[in-house]
Design a protein around this motif. Structure first.
Motif, PDB file in Angstrom:
ATOM      1  N   ASP A 290       0.847  -1.184   0.000  1.00 11.35           N
ATOM      2  CA  ASP A 290       0.000   0.000   0.000  1.00 11.35           C
ATOM      3  C   ASP A 290       0.887   1.240   0.000  1.00 11.35           C
ATOM      4  OD1 ASP A 290      -1.839   1.991   0.339  1.00 11.35           O
ATOM      5  OD2 ASP A 290      -2.600   1.281   2.280  1.00 11.35           O
ATOM      6  N   THR A 291       0.877   1.990  -1.097  1.00 11.43           N
ATOM      7  CA  THR A 291       1.754   3.163  -1.181  1.00 11.43           C
ATOM      8  C   THR A 291       1.291   4.306  -0.290  1.00 11.43           C
ATOM      9  OG1 THR A 291       0.545   3.918  -3.144  1.00 11.43           O
ATOM     10  CG2 THR A 291       2.563   2.642  -3.518  1.00 11.43           C
ATOM     11  N   ALA A 292       0.158   4.142   0.367  1.00  9.92           N
ATOM     12  CA  ALA A 292      -0.265   5.128   1.355  1.00  9.92           C
ATOM     13  C   ALA A 292       0.250   4.781   2.747  1.00  9.92           C
ATOM     14  CB  ALA A 292      -1.794   5.227   1.383  1.00  9.92           C
ATOM     15  N   ASP A 293       0.818   3.596   2.886  1.00  6.01           N
ATOM     16  CA  ASP A 293       1.355   3.136   4.166  1.00  6.01           C
ATOM     17  C   ASP A 293       2.862   3.387   4.160  1.00  6.01           C
ATOM     18  OD1 ASP A 293       2.600   1.444   6.169  1.00  6.01           O
ATOM     19  OD2 ASP A 293       0.682   0.403   6.354  1.00  6.01           O
ATOM     20  N   VAL A 294       3.334   4.290   5.014  1.00  2.00           N
ATOM     21  CA  VAL A 294       4.734   4.697   4.963  1.00  2.00           C
ATOM     22  C   VAL A 294       5.681   3.550   5.314  1.00  2.00           C
ATOM     23  CG1 VAL A 294       4.340   7.153   5.342  1.00  2.00           C
ATOM     24  CG2 VAL A 294       4.496   5.635   7.308  1.00  2.00           C
ATOM     25  N   LEU A 295       5.261   2.644   6.166  1.00  7.61           N
ATOM     26  CA  LEU A 295       6.116   1.506   6.500  1.00  7.61           C
ATOM     27  C   LEU A 295       6.264   0.567   5.310  1.00  7.61           C
ATOM     28  CD1 LEU A 295       4.926   0.676  10.137  1.00  7.61           C
ATOM     29  CD2 LEU A 295       7.067   1.763   9.443  1.00  7.61           C
ATOM     30  N   GLN A 296       5.164   0.312   4.608  1.00 11.93           N
ATOM     31  CA  GLN A 296       5.227  -0.544   3.429  1.00 11.93           C
ATOM     32  C   GLN A 296       6.019   0.118   2.305  1.00 11.93           C
ATOM     33  OE1 GLN A 296       1.583  -2.607   2.235  1.00 11.93           O
ATOM     34  NE2 GLN A 296       0.690  -2.184   4.263  1.00 11.93           N
ATOM     35  N   VAL A 297       5.886   1.431   2.183  1.00 13.15           N
ATOM     36  CA  VAL A 297       6.667   2.152   1.174  1.00 13.15           C
ATOM     37  C   VAL A 297       8.158   2.014   1.463  1.00 13.15           C
ATOM     38  CG1 VAL A 297       7.271   4.465   0.334  1.00 13.15           C
ATOM     39  CG2 VAL A 297       4.882   3.793   0.523  1.00 13.15           C
ATOM     40  N   GLY A 298       8.527   2.124   2.736  1.00 14.02           N
ATOM     41  CA  GLY A 298       9.932   1.982   3.099  1.00 14.02           C
ATOM     42  C   GLY A 298      10.495   0.634   2.717  1.00 14.02           C
ATOM     43  N   ALA A 299       9.729  -0.418   2.968  1.00 16.78           N
ATOM     44  CA  ALA A 299      10.182  -1.768   2.617  1.00 16.78           C
ATOM     45  C   ALA A 299      10.292  -1.921   1.101  1.00 16.78           C
ATOM     46  CB  ALA A 299       9.222  -2.801   3.192  1.00 16.78           C
ATOM     47  N   ALA A 300       9.300  -1.401   0.372  1.00 26.16           N
ATOM     48  CA  ALA A 300       9.325  -1.507  -1.087  1.00 26.16           C
ATOM     49  C   ALA A 300      10.448  -0.684  -1.693  1.00 26.16           C
ATOM     50  CB  ALA A 300       7.976  -1.053  -1.652  1.00 26.16           C
ATOM     51  N   PHE A 301      10.712   0.480  -1.107  1.00 33.80           N
ATOM     52  CA  PHE A 301      11.810   1.314  -1.595  1.00 33.80           C
ATOM     53  C   PHE A 301      13.139   0.578  -1.434  1.00 33.80           C
ATOM     54  CE2 PHE A 301      14.935   4.757  -1.416  1.00 33.80           C
ATOM     55  CZ  PHE A 301      14.528   5.562  -2.460  1.00 33.80           C
ATOM     56  N   GLY A 302      13.280  -0.164  -0.342  1.00 40.65           N
ATOM     57  CA  GLY A 302      14.478  -0.964  -0.143  1.00 40.65           C
ATOM     58  C   GLY A 302      14.637  -2.025  -1.217  1.00 40.65           C
ATOM     59  N   LEU A 303      13.518  -2.654  -1.607  1.00 39.22           N
ATOM     60  CA  LEU A 303      13.575  -3.655  -2.681  1.00 39.22           C
ATOM     61  C   LEU A 303      13.961  -3.006  -4.010  1.00 39.22           C
ATOM     62  CD1 LEU A 303      10.346  -5.725  -1.877  1.00 39.22           C
ATOM     63  CD2 LEU A 303      12.729  -6.359  -1.400  1.00 39.22           C
ATOM     64  N   LEU A 304      13.425  -1.824  -4.268  1.00 40.94           N
ATOM     65  CA  LEU A 304      13.776  -1.102  -5.492  1.00 40.94           C
ATOM     66  C   LEU A 304      15.255  -0.756  -5.498  1.00 40.94           C
ATOM     67  CD1 LEU A 304      13.083   0.414  -8.097  1.00 40.94           C
ATOM     68  CD2 LEU A 304      12.335   2.358  -6.685  1.00 40.94           C
ATOM     69  N   ALA A 305      15.787  -0.323  -4.357  1.00 40.38           N
ATOM     70  CA  ALA A 305      17.213  -0.003  -4.259  1.00 40.38           C
ATOM     71  C   ALA A 305      18.067  -1.247  -4.465  1.00 40.38           C
ATOM     72  CB  ALA A 305      17.511   0.625  -2.904  1.00 40.38           C
ATOM     73  N   ASP A 306      17.593  -2.383  -3.956  1.00 39.61           N
ATOM     74  CA  ASP A 306      18.324  -3.636  -4.168  1.00 39.61           C
ATOM     75  C   ASP A 306      18.421  -3.953  -5.649  1.00 39.61           C
ATOM     76  OD1 ASP A 306      18.650  -3.977  -1.451  1.00 39.61           O
ATOM     77  OD2 ASP A 306      16.938  -5.340  -1.230  1.00 39.61           O
ATOM     78  N   GLU A 307      17.338  -3.747  -6.381  1.00 43.15           N
ATOM     79  CA  GLU A 307      17.344  -4.002  -7.831  1.00 43.15           C
ATOM     80  C   GLU A 307      18.301  -3.057  -8.546  1.00 43.15           C
ATOM     81  OE1 GLU A 307      15.869  -6.483  -9.454  1.00 43.15           O
ATOM     82  OE2 GLU A 307      15.148  -7.233  -7.515  1.00 43.15           O
TER      83      GLU A 307
END
Length: 423
Positions: A290-307
């Motif tokens: 959920d991109t409205a959930d800041v905690l979930q965004v943080g986790a997803a941003f980490g995955l994007l950075a890993d890629e």
């Protein structure tokens, strides 16, 4: 406790700050004669001030190792255990509590989820309980705690200590945080914008003359810029300077809440980059959450950075475009303020930096809109961990001991010396 007005205090108390600053800047130790040379104060004045600092437990004075014949000189060093400060950083995702000693070293750190303010009194009680837990875990005598610094997203009113209505903190509308937290903890409380607090900490830890005029780019859930000019923090009339999030950088970008299109704070926000990663097939909708959930965004941003770190060209392109857009906003800041350095920090910066920093610096240097005639330096924050939390704690040390007149707001160094002398 005074507001944001300047309080020079008596000349003798100002000298205390000057002497303590000289000792703090020389962690290897310094003699009284050397302090007199560094501060241009008389030997008698330095001796009197040093005696007070030693008696207050803020400075340690011990004989230097013997070398040959004759009595060795006494060496002055800062007593790291002589005082402590607590920093609280209110981020849309988490609240970070940091305990630092007199040298600025982090002793303890606690993180909790950021609540939506429905019961302001309950939130303050929880924050006070976390401050107590921090001191208990660190084994710190409460009498040695100078105060609590709070760093929060703007806008806010440092004069009254009210968090006005930060866009990224739903429900935090006109929260009278400073007074309530001061009553709940029994400690002096300062409140400052997070990016401004970061600037204070950078000035505190920098070598004299190392950083004078710079902009601190805070890249977190939100986007902000802290500013230092000639070694002093630029706060503005209402202490809300540095809100650069609404500089347009993409005329075809989405409409921002302010009504403009393509504001840098929107198009480069972690949640925006995560959403683009889903559209480009770098992440799945399940990974993005959920991109409205800041905690979930943080986790997803980490995955994007890993890629991006793994070389995925689509992820690299997402970060590169964002970096170039940030560069456009920075050119406006550089031209407007004529700063010589950009310092980068914030909870999300470290993940975008491996790909984005090179693209950003190149975009700034080649931008035809850059009119300043000098070279621009780019550097990382000197503060490890949560820059804003440490910066918030540093606010307390800076306001207690800095010889800069505009920083003496909790009390002068002499006030702090008197306080510790009485304990």
């Amino acid at each position: 406790m005074s507001g944001t007005g300047v309080n020079l205090g008596a000349l003798a108390e100002f000298n205390v700050a000057v002497v303590l600053e000289a000792i703090r800047r020389h962690p290897q130790g310094v003699t009284r004669i050397e302090v007199a040379t560094l501060t241009a104060l008389s030997g008698m004045t330095v001796s009197n001030v040093c005696r007070r600092l030693v008696d207050a437990g803020l400075v340690i004075e011990e004989p230097a190792p013997a070398r040959g014949r004759g009595k060795p000189p006494k060496i002055l060093t800062l007593n790291r255990d002589g005082g402590f400060a607590v920093g609280v950083h209110i981020d849309p995702a988490v609240i970070t509590y940091a305990l630092i000693d007199l040298s600025g070293q982090v002793r303890e750190r606690i993180r909790t989820a950021t609540p939506t303010v429905q019961d302001g009194a309950k939130v303050v009680r929880e924050m006070a309980a976390m401050v107590d837990a921090l001191l208990l875990t660190g084994g710190i005598d409460r009498a040695k705690v100078l105060g609590v610094g709070v760093a929060a997203p703007g806008p806010l009113d440092p004069e009254t200590g009210v968090v006005l209505n930060p866009p990224m903190l739903p429900g935090w509308h006109r929260v009278e945080l400073r007074t309530a937290l001061q009553l709940a903890t029994g400690l002096p409380v300062l409140i400052e914008k997070d990016a401004t607090a970061a600037v204070v900490s950078e000035l505190w830890v920098s070598e004299p003359g190392e950083r004078r005029s710079f902009a601190f780019l805070y890249y977190g859930t939100g986007f902000a810029t802290g500013i230092a000019i000639d070694g002093s923090v630029l706060r503005g009339v209402s202490s809300n300077a540095g809100d650069t999030a609404h500089i347009p950088v993409d005329p075809d970008g989405p409409t921002c809440g302010c009504g403009r299109r393509g504001c840098v704070g929107l198009v480069t926000a972690p949640r925006t980059l995560v959403a683009r990663a889903v559209r480009d097939g770098v992440l799945t909708a399940g990974q993005a959450g959920d991109t409205a959930d800041v905690l979930q965004v943080g986790a997803a941003f980490g995955l994007l950075a890993d890629e991006a770190d793994a070389g995925d060209t689509r992820a690299v392109e997402i970060f590169t475009v964002a970096a170039r857009q940030i560069a456009q906003a920075l050119v406006v800041v550089i031209d407007l303020l004529d700063v010589g350095e950009i310092v980068f920090g914030g909870p999300f910066w470290s993940r975008i930096a491996p790909v984005g920093l090179a693209a950003l610096t190149e975009a700034v240097r080649t931008d035809r809109g850059l009119v300043v005639p000098h070279e621009i330096r780019f550097s990382e924050s000197l503060i490890p961990g949560d820059t804003a939390a440490v910066g918030a704690a540093t606010l307390v040390l800076d306001d207690s001991f800095s010889p800069r007149p505009e920083a003496l707001r909790i009390g002068t160094a002499g006030d702090a010396v008197a306080r510790f002398s009485a304990t």
